[in-house]
Design a protein around this motif. Structure first.
Motif, PDB file in Angstrom:
ATOM      1  N   SER A 646      51.757  23.945  39.582  1.00  0.00           N
ATOM      2  CA  SER A 646      51.495  24.240  40.985  1.00  0.00           C
ATOM      3  C   SER A 646      52.658  25.033  41.549  1.00  0.00           C
ATOM      4  N   PHE A 647      52.329  25.987  42.436  1.00  0.00           N
ATOM      5  CA  PHE A 647      53.353  26.811  43.069  1.00  0.00           C
ATOM      6  C   PHE A 647      52.865  27.166  44.471  1.00  0.00           C
ATOM      7  N   ILE A 648      53.686  26.862  45.478  1.00  0.00           N
ATOM      8  CA  ILE A 648      53.342  27.212  46.851  1.00  0.00           C
ATOM      9  C   ILE A 648      54.588  27.688  47.574  1.00  0.00           C
ATOM     10  N   GLN A 649      54.389  28.456  48.622  1.00  0.00           N
ATOM     11  CA  GLN A 649      55.468  28.755  49.549  1.00  0.00           C
ATOM     12  C   GLN A 649      55.370  27.744  50.680  1.00  0.00           C
ATOM     13  N   VAL A 650      56.431  26.990  50.874  1.00  0.00           N
ATOM     14  CA  VAL A 650      56.413  25.873  51.806  1.00  0.00           C
ATOM     15  C   VAL A 650      56.337  26.379  53.248  1.00  0.00           C
ATOM     16  N   GLN A 651      55.454  25.765  54.002  1.00  0.00           N
ATOM     17  CA  GLN A 651      55.349  26.022  55.432  1.00  0.00           C
ATOM     18  C   GLN A 651      55.942  24.822  56.170  1.00  0.00           C
ATOM     19  N   ARG A 652      56.987  25.072  56.929  1.00  0.00           N
ATOM     20  CA  ARG A 652      57.616  23.965  57.666  1.00  0.00           C
ATOM     21  C   ARG A 652      56.821  23.650  58.931  1.00  0.00           C
ATOM     22  N   PRO A 653      56.805  22.390  59.387  1.00  0.00           N
ATOM     23  CA  PRO A 653      57.450  21.232  58.757  1.00  0.00           C
ATOM     24  C   PRO A 653      56.664  20.752  57.541  1.00  0.00           C
ATOM     25  N   ASP A 654      57.387  20.263  56.532  1.00  0.00           N
ATOM     26  CA  ASP A 654      56.773  19.756  55.313  1.00  0.00           C
ATOM     27  C   ASP A 654      57.400  18.408  54.997  1.00  0.00           C
ATOM     28  N   PRO A 655      56.638  17.326  55.045  1.00  0.00           N
ATOM     29  CA  PRO A 655      57.203  15.981  54.855  1.00  0.00           C
ATOM     30  C   PRO A 655      57.953  15.824  53.535  1.00  0.00           C
ATOM     31  N   GLU A 656      57.391  16.381  52.451  1.00  0.00           N
ATOM     32  CA  GLU A 656      58.047  16.218  51.154  1.00  0.00           C
ATOM     33  C   GLU A 656      59.389  16.940  51.134  1.00  0.00           C
ATOM     34  N   LEU A 657      59.453  18.151  51.682  1.00  0.00           N
ATOM     35  CA  LEU A 657      60.711  18.880  51.745  1.00  0.00           C
ATOM     36  C   LEU A 657      61.727  18.136  52.610  1.00  0.00           C
ATOM     37  N   GLU A 658      61.272  17.628  53.752  1.00  0.00           N
ATOM     38  CA  GLU A 658      62.188  16.909  54.636  1.00  0.00           C
ATOM     39  C   GLU A 658      62.746  15.668  53.952  1.00  0.00           C
ATOM     40  N   SER A 659      61.908  14.962  53.195  1.00  0.00           N
ATOM     41  CA  SER A 659      62.371  13.782  52.463  1.00  0.00           C
ATOM     42  C   SER A 659      63.391  14.165  51.399  1.00  0.00           C
ATOM     43  N   ALA A 660      63.122  15.254  50.678  1.00  0.00           N
ATOM     44  CA  ALA A 660      64.048  15.709  49.635  1.00  0.00           C
ATOM     45  C   ALA A 660      65.392  16.104  50.233  1.00  0.00           C
ATOM     46  N   GLN A 661      65.353  16.844  51.323  1.00  0.00           N
ATOM     47  CA  GLN A 661      66.594  17.269  51.974  1.00  0.00           C
ATOM     48  C   GLN A 661      67.395  16.066  52.464  1.00  0.00           C
ATOM     49  N   GLN A 662      66.702  15.064  52.995  1.00  0.00           N
ATOM     50  CA  GLN A 662      67.376  13.874  53.499  1.00  0.00           C
ATOM     51  C   GLN A 662      68.038  13.092  52.370  1.00  0.00           C
ATOM     52  N   GLN A 663      67.349  13.003  51.231  1.00  0.00           N
ATOM     53  CA  GLN A 663      67.915  12.267  50.094  1.00  0.00           C
ATOM     54  C   GLN A 663      69.162  12.940  49.548  1.00  0.00           C
ATOM     55  N   VAL A 664      69.147  14.270  49.501  1.00  0.00           N
ATOM     56  CA  VAL A 664      70.264  15.014  48.898  1.00  0.00           C
ATOM     57  C   VAL A 664      71.343  15.316  49.931  1.00  0.00           C
TER      58      VAL A 664
END
Length: 726
Positions: A646-664
């Protein structure tokens, strides 16, 4: 109507649409009377205005005789950068192609030279009436790369489609899209003009060719435009000219199938007849009266591939063995007249490879040929034609092979690594002669610069740069740097190697060297990870992993059909669960049939056609970085163990991206791509349907990629910052 009258008429039409104020900002009044004096007076050019940053530094008049690039009015009308008035508001009207050519003719006709003047400039070198395809380009895409300029080639690339052409005034070009019809593909015409040209050895400082090859070009001779020809008494002093055009095109791919393969059931004289050989109905040449220009328009076809008929019956033949995928052989004709779709048979690939059965021929609208111009008043000059290619649709019309090649050479990570399956040049860098088998033999073996791109002759001077030029405008091109070079399989034209009577070998270009019909080429090139620089869409993620193939230019989930219209109408890969294990289910490559897609009119460039050059390059680099993070590097076999799911260009807001950024604890800036990769295990054929392939998933890996950072998550582990070694 005189040249000046035509220019005056264009200026008066455009003036209310923002052009009057825009030109006044440079000190030019396009409504002045008399206009001729105004056009020739010195001006103070404001190169800070949008669209004029790359106007030639030497230009200081609206019309500079015989110098289009130094003529402000021509630049303003022809440059795709000029889209706003002096106050920064969008222009309300745009020049038509006829108006742009009227100004160009005036540039060459305001002070017409005599033929003797041109002969003196030629300094004894041969002159001819030559035909060129041309485009006015921004600085980055010109021969010299210093300022906006006209670029010329004796090869033009038109493209087939299923509906009529559409001109986009703002971009000053034609576009292939059909609004609200994802399966609509417009034909792409080519503009040709006649010039008096001089034959010279390659000289990059004076005229080119573009991307000069120091070990080859100085020994070759190129036809270089000197003076544009058009009808009437204002073109050349003392002469009343009439420019006549002639076009010839041929599609003989079916004929050459039977010349290459014996025992197909067909031979001469049949294979010299229609539809083995097609010369009518391929294109029309619309000659613009009086302008010395013409427009080649491929004939729109309801479907991009059609059944071929001969003498009132479907044309069938004995399928040869080992055709290499260059012939569609999946429609079997039985003795009782019924047609069987072999895609429903198990082992269809081996059946097609073995051949020996009656198959149906399909024809398409691709072709090659020539455009010739003659002037009775200049009958003593040789007539040098342009090579005309009617190619396949371009699924990435805003991306160019030459730009990609130059970009890749400047990416440190790519140095010395094998990124693509083939490292080749754009067609403009190929030094082969044009098709030597065309009727009338218009081309010669010595004419090896036919696909080169050149500029008008100039003195060896490098203009001082006033600042970095912006990148080129993304728009389709009809010149050969927008077409792939040569490889097997091909994409636009192929190479033919023949031995001459003296024993030497001659390489020439030919449309008949391509697959029949063209979707067979598209199928192979796409499956090879786009087989750069063909710029075919990359279908490596659509079909099961094969050999060492892997994704190079990832297509989004929408582009592969998960949430929108797939470019090739193929079903996307899907995750499935079976007996407690996870698999990826693919439609087997063996059962993909792109000719059938063309017959059903189901090709689409609606989504892939929106991809810009910068985004294309960003995708390639991001995919490369993902492989590096996974430890696959440039090893093709290792890359093959990590298919893209799977490959997508992320459209913000994106819950999965926000979770990843918060973890790191990192925020990704700018654009973000999301990749879902998996480590593959064994492959199997599901018992319920032999047309599918199930590939075991050992583990899944998710990645968020931006220009600076990659976040990675392995299976149930937490998100982490990926360490890149680029």
């Amino acid at each position: 109507m005189s040249l000046l009258d035509s220019v005056t008429q264009a200026c008066r039409r455009l003036a209310p649409g923002g052009w009057h104020s825009l030109m006044l900002a440079h000190g030019l009044d396009i409504l002045a009377v008399p206009l001729k004096d105004e056009l020739l007076k010195p001006l103070r050019i404001d190169r800070s205005l949008p669209g004029f940053e790359d106007f030639c530094p030497a230009g200081n008049r609206a019309i500079e005789p015989a110098r289009p690039a130094q003529s402000l009015l021509f630049h303003a009308l022809a440059s795709p950068r000029v889209t706003r008035d002096a106050s920064g508001q969008p222009l309300q009207t745009y020049p038509t192609p006829v108006e742009i050519r009227a100004v160009l003719n005036y540039v060459f006709g305001v002070r017409p030279p005599s033929l003797k003047d041109l002969q003196r400039k030629a300094q004894g070198e041969p002159l001819a009436v030559a035909v060129f395809a041309s485009e006015y380009r921004c600085a980055a895409d010109t021969v010299h790369g210093e300022h906006a300029d006209l670029c010329y080639s004796r090869t033009g690339i038109a493209r087939v489609g299923n509906t009529s052409a559409l001109y986009a005034p703002e971009l000053r070009c034609f576009l292939p899209f059909v609004q609200d019809d994802p399966y609509g593909i417009r034909i792409m015409p080519v503009h040709y003009s006649a010039y008096i040209a001089v034959q010279r050895q390659g000289n990059h400082e004076q005229f080119g060719p573009m991307d000069a090859q120091p070990d080859v070009d100085p020994a070759l001779k190129f036809w270089v435009p000197m003076h544009k020809l058009f009808d009437g008494k204002e073109c050349l002093a003392g002469l009343d000219l009439e420019v006549k055009f002639k076009a010839f095109h041929i599609n003989e791919k079916i004929r050459h199938i039977h010349l290459r393969h014996s025992d197909t059931g067909w031979q001469e004289p049949d294979i010299s007849q229609y539809p083995f050989v097609i010369t009518d109905g391929l294109a029309t040449l619309e000659v613009e009266r009086g302008s010395g220009s013409s427009l080649l328009l491929p004939r729109p076809r309801l479907r991009l591939a059609e059944q071929a008929c001969y003498r009132g019956q479907l044309l069938s033949f004995t399928m040869p063995r080992d055709s290499g995928g260059m012939i569609h052989g999946r429609s079997m004709l039985h003795d009782n007249g019924t047609i069987e779709d072999l895609n429903h048979r198990e082992g269809v690939a081996e059946l097609v490879r073995q051949g020996g059965y009656r198959a149906l021929h399909y024809r398409d609208g691709t072709a090659d040929g020539y455009i010739r111009a003659r002037c009775p008043s200049l009958g003593h000059l040789q007539s040098i034609p342009a090579y005309s290619i009617i190619a396949t649709p371009d699924f990435f019309p805003f991306c160019h092979p030459r730009r990609l090649m130059h970009w890749a050479s400047q990416v440190p990570a790519f140095t010395g690594s094998i990124i693509w399956h083939a490292r080749l040049q754009a067609l403009s860098n190929v030094r082969y002669c044009a098709n030597l088998t065309l009727a009338g033999q218009p081309f010669s073996p010595e004419d090896r610069g036919v696909t080169a791109i050149v500029g008008l002759p100039r003195k060896s001077v490098s203009w001082p740069l006033t600042g970095a030029h912006p990148v080129g405008i993304d728009r389709p091109s009809t010149l050969p740097d927008g077409e792939a070079g040569l490889f097997a399989p091909g994409w636009g034209v192929g190479r033919v190697r023949e031995q001459s009577p003296d024993g030497s070998w001659i390489d020439h270009l030919a449309g008949y060297q391509m697959a029949s019909p063209f979707p067979e080429d598209a199928r192979i090139c796409a499956a090879l990870g786009s087989f750069w620089p063909g710029l075919a869409p990359d279908s490596a993620s659509t079909f099961e992993p094969r050999s060492s193939l892997h994704t190079i230019i990832p297509l989004t989930d929408a582009e592969t059909g998960r949430s929108a219209v797939a470019w090739d109408n193929q079903p996307p890969a899907q995750l499935i669960q079976h007996q407690g294990r996870t698999f990826v289910r693919y439609r087997a490559y063996e059962y993909s049939d792109y000719t059938q897609v063309a017959l059903e009119n189901r090709f689409s460039l609606q989504l892939t056609g929106a991809i810009t050059q910068q985004e294309y390059q960003g995708r390639v680099l991001s995919m490369y970085r993902v492989y590096n993070v996974l430890g696959a590097g440039t090893d093709k076999a290792l890359r093959n163990t990590w298919p893209l799911l799977s490959f997508i260009q992320v459209q913000r807001p994106d819950p999965e991206l926000e979770s990843a950024q918060q973890q790191v604890g990192i925020v990704l800036r700018g654009w973000v791509f999301r990749f879902l990769m998996y480590e593959r295990g064994v492959m199997s054929i599901p018992a319920e349907d032999f047309k599918w392939r199930d590939v075991q998933v050992k583990q899944q890996v998710r990645l968020f990629v931006c220009a600076e950072t990659i976040l990675v998550k392995y299976e149930n582990a937490a998100w982490q910052l990926a360490l890149e070694a680029l």
